[in-house]
Design a protein around this motif. Sequence first.
Motif, mmCIF file in Angstrom:
data_model
loop_
_atom_site.group_PDB
_atom_site.id
_atom_site.type_symbol
_atom_site.label_atom_id
_atom_site.label_comp_id
_atom_site.label_asym_id
_atom_site.label_seq_id
_atom_site.Cartn_x
_atom_site.Cartn_y
_atom_site.Cartn_z
ATOM 1 N N LYS A 62 -2.404 -9.547 -4.071
ATOM 2 C CA LYS A 62 -2.223 -8.528 -5.114
ATOM 3 C C LYS A 62 -1.074 -8.990 -6.012
ATOM 4 O O LYS A 62 0.067 -9.122 -5.546
ATOM 5 N N ILE A 63 -1.411 -9.240 -7.257
ATOM 6 C CA ILE A 63 -0.407 -9.734 -8.208
ATOM 7 C C ILE A 63 0.020 -8.563 -9.107
ATOM 8 O O ILE A 63 -0.810 -7.992 -9.816
ATOM 9 N N LYS A 103 9.169 11.962 -1.279
ATOM 10 C CA LYS A 103 9.237 10.753 -0.440
ATOM 11 C C LYS A 103 8.304 9.690 -0.977
ATOM 12 O O LYS A 103 7.369 9.992 -1.732
ATOM 13 N N VAL A 104 8.534 8.473 -0.520
ATOM 14 C CA VAL A 104 7.623 7.356 -0.771
ATOM 15 C C VAL A 104 7.122 6.919 0.594
ATOM 16 O O VAL A 104 7.916 6.842 1.546
ATOM 17 N N HIS A 105 5.824 6.672 0.721
ATOM 18 C CA HIS A 105 5.244 6.263 2.006
ATOM 19 C C HIS A 105 4.630 4.871 1.838
ATOM 20 O O HIS A 105 3.757 4.691 0.979
ATOM 21 N N ILE A 106 5.062 3.936 2.649
ATOM 22 C CA ILE A 106 4.471 2.588 2.585
ATOM 23 C C ILE A 106 3.674 2.355 3.862
ATOM 24 O O ILE A 106 4.209 2.500 4.976
ATOM 25 N N LYS A 107 2.411 2.005 3.698
ATOM 26 C CA LYS A 107 1.557 1.774 4.869
ATOM 27 C C LYS A 107 2.017 0.502 5.569
ATOM 28 O O LYS A 107 2.262 -0.515 4.922
ATOM 29 N N LYS A 108 2.154 0.614 6.888
ATOM 30 C CA LYS A 108 2.551 -0.571 7.663
ATOM 31 C C LYS A 108 1.321 -1.448 7.863
ATOM 32 O O LYS A 108 0.317 -1.000 8.390
ATOM 33 N N ASN A 109 1.402 -2.677 7.379
ATOM 34 C CA ASN A 109 0.319 -3.631 7.613
ATOM 35 C C ASN A 109 0.949 -5.019 7.646
ATOM 36 O O ASN A 109 2.174 -5.141 7.687
ATOM 37 N N ASP A 151 0.867 -1.177 0.000
ATOM 38 C CA ASP A 151 0.000 0.000 0.000
ATOM 39 C C ASP A 151 0.910 1.236 0.000
ATOM 40 O O ASP A 151 1.298 1.731 1.055
ATOM 41 N N THR A 152 1.289 1.692 -1.189
ATOM 42 C CA THR A 152 2.326 2.736 -1.326
ATOM 43 C C THR A 152 1.763 4.035 -1.900
ATOM 44 O O THR A 152 0.959 4.006 -2.833
#
Length: 264
Positions: free
Chosen positions: A192-193, A155-161, A127-128
Amino acid sequence: MFTLMELVQPQSLEEAYEILMKRKNNIVIGGSAFLRMGEKRIGTGIDLSNLNLNLIEETSDYIKIGAMTTLRDLEVSPILNKYFNGVIGNCVKDIIGVQFRNVVTVGASVFSKYGFSDLIVALLSLDTEVELYKGGRVKLEEFLNQKYEKDILVKVHIKKNNSKSIYKCMRNSRSDYPILNLAISKDDNNFKICVGARPQRATIAKEASEFISNNILNEENILKASEIACEELVFGSNMRASKEYRKAICKSLVKSALMEVSSC
Ligand SMILES: Cc1cc2nc3c(=O)[nH]c(=O)nc-3n(C[C@H](O)[C@H](O)[C@H](O)COP(=O)(O)OP(=O)(O)OC[C@H]3O[C@@H](n4cnc5c(N)ncnc54)[C@H](O)[C@@H]3O)c2cc1C
């Protein structure tokens, strides 16, 4: 090799953007590895080194990666290696060599939307969001589909999950560009492919992802999902591989990545 008339190191993003927009041939410079392959005549090269954008930080909800972070920083980051089955480090570790990865930057790699990008395909499986100076924060998928506009990737933000993701690729030889790459993530029962280097840029195989997320995970359905992915995605030919070969490789890589990610 490119020609540079002037090089500046702005003290703020505002200043950097102002210089960028002043002339058509003013550009942001990352590690300059890709620029070196061309013959561009650059007016002012904008180096973001003074803006504290070489960072990988963890907040309560996101992992933030600054534009000037190198691919090597991603590979050895204890934060990134803790999350997502280490997919961010895994996807870059075979790009050329350590010296090269010590130079090339995340901002350039993502902003340039290279079709072959190993980093983009892995980020897309998570989830970026990308943060652009002018364009603000947008989902990576949306950004990839937007038409080109001059901007600065900040920046790039990646959701922590709890996503676990597996990256795979096929190269004709070790240091060559990939002829196909993919990343498949699993968060609970949602898969998610994502497939890149088709040779077009990475995209989500939505029908295949939905099929495998809504059906029992067994060998038959994994095979079916890999077939759906190959049918829904568009492949092309170039000097490295034909579209038929890419399609065959895609089927086999999707199958093995699904098997691997399902056991994560
Ligand atoms: C020989 C070679 C082989 C490669 N093989 C692979 C591979 O197998 N897999 C893979 O994934 N990648 C590969 N790459 C790409 C590499 O990983 C980088 O993505 C690429 O070099 C760009 O990074 P850079 O820092 O060198 O960018 P630069 O060359 O500095 O810049 C490239 C472009 O990005 C723009 N830019 C830079 N920073 C920003 C920013 N913050 N905001 C907006 N625009 C910006 C520049 O203006 C320029 O147009 C390869 C590159 C080379 C040169």
